[in-house]
Every structure is written in structure tokens, then in C-alpha cells.
Design an enzyme around this catalytic site. Structure first.
Site, PDB file in Angstrom:
ATOM      1  N   GLY A 237       0.793  -1.224   0.000  1.00 56.66           N
ATOM      2  CA  GLY A 237       0.000   0.000   0.000  1.00 56.66           C
ATOM      3  C   GLY A 237       0.822   1.270   0.000  1.00 56.66           C
ATOM      4  CD  GLU A 272       1.851  -9.064   0.631  1.00 55.86           C
ATOM      5  OE1 GLU A 272       0.872  -8.496   0.093  1.00 55.86           O
ATOM      6  OE2 GLU A 272       1.741 -10.129   1.260  1.00 55.86           O
ATOM      7  N   GLY A 274       3.791  -2.672  -4.113  1.00 58.36           N
ATOM      8  CA  GLY A 274       3.518  -2.852  -5.535  1.00 58.36           C
ATOM      9  C   GLY A 274       3.613  -1.522  -6.253  1.00 58.36           C
ATOM     10  NE  ARG A 275      -0.884   2.937  -5.325  1.00 54.26           N
ATOM     11  CZ  ARG A 275      -1.967   2.865  -6.106  1.00 54.26           C
ATOM     12  NH1 ARG A 275      -1.990   3.529  -7.240  1.00 54.26           N
ATOM     13  NH2 ARG A 275      -3.015   2.160  -5.747  1.00 54.26           N
ATOM     14  NE  ARG A 311      -4.581   4.048 -10.348  1.00 59.46           N
ATOM     15  CZ  ARG A 311      -4.360   5.204  -9.758  1.00 59.46           C
ATOM     16  NH1 ARG A 311      -3.925   6.258 -10.451  1.00 59.46           N
ATOM     17  NH2 ARG A 311      -4.556   5.342  -8.457  1.00 59.46           N
ATOM     18  CB  CYS A 341     -19.386   7.157 -26.951  1.00 60.17           C
ATOM     19  SG  CYS A 341     -20.886   8.146 -27.157  1.00 60.17           S
ATOM     20  CE1 TYR A 370      -2.969  -2.920  -8.628  1.00 56.79           C
ATOM     21  CE2 TYR A 370      -1.881  -0.977  -7.762  1.00 56.79           C
ATOM     22  CZ  TYR A 370      -2.248  -2.301  -7.633  1.00 56.79           C
ATOM     23  OH  TYR A 370      -1.883  -3.004  -6.519  1.00 56.79           O
TER      24      TYR A 370
END
Length: 411
Positions: A237, A272, A274-275, A311, A341, A370
Site C-alpha cells: 500500500g 508487499e 507494488g505501486r 484509473r 463515448c 495498475y
């Protein structure tokens, strides 16, 4: 290991080689994902150096591209997976299955079949369970190996309510049920760890809430007997600043606060990220095709869309933007949107950007996390190509889809 002494803690769009980006857009066409493997390695080494005694596992769901997974493995990283496909892709990239951790969230039968078989052949594989049902389903498959229990700490953190997993009943065993579940696991399996993940996109100002959840994880680990556990996994996180005026995550402070929060443990600490590892290592290049003066704004149409980067539409996320072709022009307030559209297909409203013209290349930053993972084929749009940079060289690591790719599974 990669030397990060000269590596900035966050990479802004202005830190990229803009003429090189424009040449990449011309050579490989747009929209185009660009991933910098050198930056991936730098970010992993910087983070793991802040936790020298911990096991830092890259959370593959942030970006499962082979080039990224290989980069993590090249700096001696390990990988945490949340689905069977991530397990297989990690193995294909060169990961030892005995070092993988699979965090099962309401896993389909196919996932558990694969994980149980993989665990039978590779006894070092760890499966993290968040429901008693998953234990029963693993036992039905003959699995009796390594298990970690995912705790729901009841505290969620992060940049958006949709990623505040620590307070979401979908994730983890209810806190007060963990001791009885631990007893059951010890009877039938090999209990090796406790796990929790509070949320995503945590920056320095969010650490107090984040560490409140981690404190509960440490307390539960000691309650179930941390001297009998191999590890206590406090999840990931950890974020990067998406807005230009936000400071980077203070890793020294983060390390101190996390260790204070989790408390004294006999077991090894696991994290852990990730980002943090991939977000600022990637960007999107997109070409301007339409300029429309509206009463209250200038609408800038580009060839990227929410199918390229969802996102902003999904989370209301802010992504920095830069006119790569002419960064020194006078800024205008522009509303930037794609060809899909729906009114959700907008990357920014009234954003100050150096004036754009048709044919200009626009960079959308912090797209490494992501970004491609959530890319889709809405409006029958083929997904973009992806280029990997390393030591100044570029190579195609994911070719651009064609319309035939979009329709090839149809009968």
C-alpha cells in the site's frame, strides 16, 4: 544490487528525456506505454534498503508484465501473487515457485486447483487464506502445506474507499476469530504466517492510520504465538505522489513507524510494495487529435482513453500531464479526454498544460501501476503497445493489438 544513491525518491514527468519520448511516440505510434526497467530496479532496491531485515515481496498485481517481473527478480526480489495467472507469469519470468506467496481472495476452483498442485510439487509455496471456506477447499484437494492467515484488522487506509481493504469484510478473517482459525490451521496444515493489508496509496501523512492497522497485526501475531511463526506480513500500500506538489514517501520515517507499530516479534517482518515499485517507472504517450474551444474550457482530444488508463474514471485519480512536444509554451486550462463515448472518458478537467496543438505528444505520468493491468477493449479498441527501456535502449515487450486480436475469440 542497483545503486540508488543518485536516484531521486520520486520521478516527475520533467525528469524524463522528453526528446526521446517524442521519438518513441513517432517510432512506435500512440497510445504507447513506456516502462523503465532501470527505475523499477532502483525503486525496489530503495524500498528494500529501508527494511534491511525484512522480506520485501513485489505485489505482482500492480504490473504483471514479464519485463517488470524479470527486473524485480534481477535485483533478488521475491513476488507476491493474488491469482493463479500471476503465479504462472512469475514462474515464467524465472521465479522459484518455492519462494512465491499466493494471497487467495475468494479464489475460483481453477485457482485453487492450480495452487494446490503447485504446492504439492513445490512445498515452499505459501498460500494465504482469508476465509475458512478456503481451508476446507484446499483440504478437499489434498493440500496440507504452508498457510498464512489473512487478518481483517478493521482499519482501512489509502487514497480511495475502493482500495481501503483493511476495513472491507471481503478481505481476511474477522479479527477476533483469528486465534481459533490458527488452532485449526495448525491441526491440518503448516501455519507459517499472519498477513494483513490495510489499503493502497499510503503517503507519509497517512502513516498514522496505516500503522494503527499494523499494530493490530503485531498484537494478533503475538496472541497466536509469533515464536511459532515464520513471518508476519503487514502487506503493502505504500504510495507515490501523483500530484506535482506532493512530497515523496519518507521511507526512513515509514520504516521506523512500521517497526514501532508491529512491535517486538520473533517472526520475520514481510512487506508487499507494488505501486511504490512501478508507478513512476511508467507513463503513457498519447497524440493530440482534436482541439475544441468550448465556452468554459479548451477540450483536447487524444487517442488514449479510459480503455488505455481507467484509473481517472474508476477512482477519480489524478495523473500528471506534460506536453512533450512543446513543454515551454504558455499554459492553457485544458480538459483532456479520449475517443470513448462516455463522459467518464476524461483524464483531466481544466488542467493547466502548455498549449497543445494537433499532432503534439502528451505524456500521462505515474502510469506504471495498475495502468496496463486495467487496460481493456471497450469500444473494440485494441490495447496499446508497451515499450521497455533499459540502459538507454528500447524494446517492444508487448505488441500493439489489432482488431483481429479483439475479435479472434469470437465464434
Amino acid at each position: 544490487m542497483t545503486d540508488v544513491t543518485a536516484s531521486p525518491p520520486v520521478r516527475r514527468l520533467t525528469d524524463w528525456d522528453l526528446p526521446r519520448l517524442e521519438s518513441l511516440a513517432a517510432e512506435y505510434e500512440t497510445p504507447l506505454y513506456v516502462m523503465d526497467r532501470d527505475r523499477v530496479k532502483e525503486n525496489y532496491v530503495r524500498f528494500s534498503s529501508a527494511f534491511p531485515d525484512a522480506d520485501v515481496m513485489y505485489a505482482a498485481k500492480a504490473h504483471t508484465g514479464t519485463a517488470v517481473l524479470e527486473a524485480v527478480l534481477e535485483v533478488d526480489g521475491t513476488i507476491e501473487c493474488a491469482a493463479w495467472g500471476e503465479l504462472q507469469r512469475s514462474i515464467d519470468a524465472g521465479a522459484d515457485p518455492n519462494e512465491l506467496q499466493y494471497t487467495a481472495v475468494n479464489p475460483p476452483d481453477r485457482d485453487l486447483d492450480y495452487a494446490a498442485e503447485l504446492g504439492a510439487e513445490n512445498p515452499g509455496l505459501t498460500i494465504t487464506i482469508g476465509a475458512v471456506d478456503t481451508l476446507e477447499r484446499l483440504a478437499d484437494r489434498g493440500y496440507d502445506g504452508r498457510i498464512a492467515i489473512r487478518i481483517n484488522p478493521g482499519i482501512g487506509t489509502g487514497h480511495h474507499e475502493k482500495v481501503a481493504t483493511g476495513a472491507d469484510a471481503k478481505f481476511g478473517i474477522p479479527y477476533e476469530r483469528v486465534p481459533e482459525v490458527a488452532d485449526r490451521v495448525r491441526e491440518e496444515f503448516d501455519l507459517v504466517g499472519i498477513h494483513a493489508h490495510a489499503g493502497s496509496g499510503v503517503l507519509t501523512d497517512d502513516l498514522e492510520d496505516h500503522c494503527e492497522a499494523i499494530e493490530r497485526v503485531g498484537e494478533m501475531a503475538r496472541r497466536v504465538g509469533d515464536d511459532d511463526l515464520e513471518f508476519v506480513d503487514v502487506g503493502g500500500g505504500y504510495g507515490v505522489p501523483y500530484r506535482e506538489d506532493e512530497p515523496p514517501l519518507d521511507l526512513e520515517k515509514t520504516s521506523d513507524m512500521v517497526r514501532d507499530a508491529v512491535g517486538e516479534l520473533e517472526a520475520q517482518l514481510k512487506l508487499e510494495p507494488g505501486r511504490y515499485i512501478v508507478a513512476d517507472a511508467g507513463l503513457i504517450l498519447t497524440e493530440v487529435n482534436t482541439i475544441k474551444e468550448a465556452p468554459d474550457t479548451t477540450v483536447v482530444g487524444v487517442d488514449a482513453s479510459l480503455s488505455t488508463l481507467i484509473r481517472p474514471a474508476m477512482f477519480g485519480s489524478y495523473h500528471p500531464m506534460l506536453n512533450v512536444s512543446a513543454p515551454d509554451r504558455e499554459p492553457i486550462e485544458a480538459t483532456v479526454g479520449g475517443p470513448v463515448c462516455t463522459s467518464a472518458d476524461v483524464f483531466a478537467h481544466d488542467r493547466p498544460i502548455a498549449e497543445l496543438e494537433r499532432g503534439d505528444v502528451l505524456a500521462i505520468g505515474n502510469a506504471g501501476s495498475y495502468g496496463y493491468e486495467l487496460a481493456n477493449q471497450f469500444h473494440s479498441q485494441p490495447r496499446p503497445a508497451e515499450i521497455a527501456l533499459e540502459d538507454g535502449e528500447a524494446r517492444v515487450v508487448r505488441r500493439r493489438e489489432t482488431l483481429e486480436d479483439v475479435t479472434r475469440l469470437e465464434k
